[in-house]
Design a protein around this motif. Structure first.
Motif, PDB file in Angstrom:
ATOM      1  N   VAL A 164      12.469   7.307  15.096  1.00 11.58           N
ATOM      2  CA  VAL A 164      12.222   8.594  14.437  1.00 11.58           C
ATOM      3  C   VAL A 164      13.145   8.695  13.229  1.00 11.58           C
ATOM      4  N   LEU A 165      12.566   8.749  12.045  1.00 14.02           N
ATOM      5  CA  LEU A 165      13.319   8.941  10.807  1.00 14.02           C
ATOM      6  C   LEU A 165      12.980  10.319  10.260  1.00 14.02           C
ATOM      7  N   LYS A 171      19.873  19.804   2.599  1.00 17.17           N
ATOM      8  CA  LYS A 171      19.221  20.851   1.812  1.00 17.17           C
ATOM      9  C   LYS A 171      17.844  20.437   1.311  1.00 17.17           C
ATOM     10  N   LEU A 172      17.660  19.142   1.028  1.00 18.89           N
ATOM     11  CA  LEU A 172      16.403  18.678   0.432  1.00 18.89           C
ATOM     12  C   LEU A 172      15.550  17.953   1.466  1.00 18.89           C
ATOM     13  N   ARG A 173      14.389  18.508   1.761  1.00 18.39           N
ATOM     14  CA  ARG A 173      13.426  17.837   2.641  1.00 18.39           C
ATOM     15  C   ARG A 173      12.442  17.072   1.762  1.00 18.39           C
ATOM     16  N   PRO A 174      12.297  15.775   1.971  1.00 18.61           N
ATOM     17  CA  PRO A 174      11.464  14.980   1.064  1.00 18.61           C
ATOM     18  C   PRO A 174       9.967  15.197   1.283  1.00 18.61           C
ATOM     19  N   LEU A 175       9.230  14.913   0.250  1.00 16.80           N
ATOM     20  CA  LEU A 175       7.777  14.863   0.316  1.00 16.80           C
ATOM     21  C   LEU A 175       7.384  13.469   0.780  1.00 16.80           C
ATOM     22  N   ILE A 176       6.672  13.389   1.897  1.00 18.22           N
ATOM     23  CA  ILE A 176       6.339  12.094   2.503  1.00 18.22           C
ATOM     24  C   ILE A 176       4.939  11.673   2.080  1.00 18.22           C
ATOM     25  N   ARG A 177       4.804  10.410   1.711  1.00 18.97           N
ATOM     26  CA  ARG A 177       3.509   9.885   1.271  1.00 18.97           C
ATOM     27  C   ARG A 177       3.258   8.532   1.920  1.00 18.97           C
ATOM     28  N   GLU A 196       4.751  12.731  11.192  1.00 13.16           N
ATOM     29  CA  GLU A 196       4.677  13.925  12.021  1.00 13.16           C
ATOM     30  C   GLU A 196       5.549  15.002  11.389  1.00 13.16           C
ATOM     31  N   GLU A 197       4.911  15.903  10.665  1.00 11.82           N
ATOM     32  CA  GLU A 197       5.608  16.937   9.897  1.00 11.82           C
ATOM     33  C   GLU A 197       6.593  16.266   8.932  1.00 11.82           C
ATOM     34  N   SER A 198       7.904  16.465   9.125  1.00 15.30           N
ATOM     35  CA  SER A 198       8.867  15.876   8.186  1.00 15.30           C
ATOM     36  C   SER A 198       9.388  14.526   8.648  1.00 15.30           C
ATOM     37  N   ALA A 199       8.908  14.023   9.784  1.00 12.80           N
ATOM     38  CA  ALA A 199       9.441  12.786  10.362  1.00 12.80           C
ATOM     39  C   ALA A 199       8.452  11.634  10.218  1.00 12.80           C
ATOM     40  N   ILE A 200       9.022  10.427  10.121  1.00 15.94           N
ATOM     41  CA  ILE A 200       8.234   9.187  10.147  1.00 15.94           C
ATOM     42  C   ILE A 200       8.554   8.502  11.472  1.00 15.94           C
ATOM     43  N   THR A 201       7.547   8.239  12.285  1.00 15.40           N
ATOM     44  CA  THR A 201       7.784   7.729  13.630  1.00 15.40           C
ATOM     45  C   THR A 201       7.015   6.432  13.869  1.00 15.40           C
ATOM     46  N   ALA A 202       7.470   5.693  14.884  1.00 14.43           N
ATOM     47  CA  ALA A 202       6.782   4.494  15.349  1.00 14.43           C
ATOM     48  C   ALA A 202       7.169   4.282  16.801  1.00 14.43           C
TER      49      ALA A 202
END
Length: 214
Positions: A107-108, A116-122, A149-155
């Motif tokens: 889970v990243l 403070k900054l939540r990135p835009l994931i693409r 998954e929302e703000s997280a990148i999972t595997a």
């Protein structure tokens, strides 16, 4: 601690990177859950479920961290390192199956500027996802399919004995193109060689050589 001589990351006993200055030591942290909570950014790779035991060590004289997770299903080894910097700064994380078959989860949930900054994931492709926040950008690549998954990148994957899965997270300025992929096995070999040769320059041979090198 793992590092590339220009910055460093702190890895917890649970396999979570809870502190990371990126791209330099004087940069604001991109993962800072050590001082806050998960909303301040982290990257955890660990077995799902309850652990029976955990032990950690550095590989020889290298700045390569090995964490062995033991579960009822078996055991897996997590190898963490930051290769010496080339065009970009990278974190390489390799999971190796030692015994049995163990469900492992990555889970990243990245933040910048201390959360403070939540990135835009693409999504770039099935095994590659990028994230951008102002001047900062990263790309995560893996042998495994990556999910957003929302703000997280999972595997997630069940790792069997002798099996290996890898993750490479690369930082780059957001106005640059995505860097070329890093080969995890080659990065591991080159990083171990660098630190071994670096440590061999130490001439101290007393009873505390290990501590001096470390």
């Amino acid at each position: 601690m793992i590092g590339d001589s220009e910055t460093a990351a702190l890895v917890s006993r649970t396999g979570s990177i809870d502190w990371l200055w990126w791209p330099r030591f004087d940069s604001e942290a991109g993962m800072a859950s050590l001082l806050g909570g998960e909303n301040n950014g982290f990257w955890r790779i660990a077995p799902r479920g309850e652990l029976c035991g955990t032990c950690r060590r550095y590989r020889g004289d290298a700045l390569i961290l090995e964490t062995l997770f033991k579960t009822e299903e078996g055991s897996v080894l997590l190898v963490d390192l930051m290769p010496l910097r080339g065009a970009s700064s990278d974190i390489v994380r390799i999971v190796i199956g030692k015994e049995g078959r163990v469900p492992v989860w990555s889970v990243l949930d990245l933040r910048f500027e201390y959360g403070k900054l939540r990135p835009l994931i693409r999504r770039v492709q099935k095994h590659e996802v990028s994230a951008i926040a102002g001047p900062h950008a990263v790309v995560l690549r893996s042998d495994l399919p990556l999910e957003v998954e929302e703000s997280a990148i999972t595997a997630e994957h069940v790792v069997g004995k002798g099996e290996q899965v890898s993750f490479v997270l690369t930082y780059f300025p957001s106005h640059h193109d995505i860097p070329e992929p890093v080969d995890p096995d080659r990065a591991l070999e080159q990083t171990e060689t660098f630190w071994r040769e670096w440590a061999e320059r130490c001439t101290y041979e007393g009873p505390y050589r290990r501590e001096v090198i470390r």
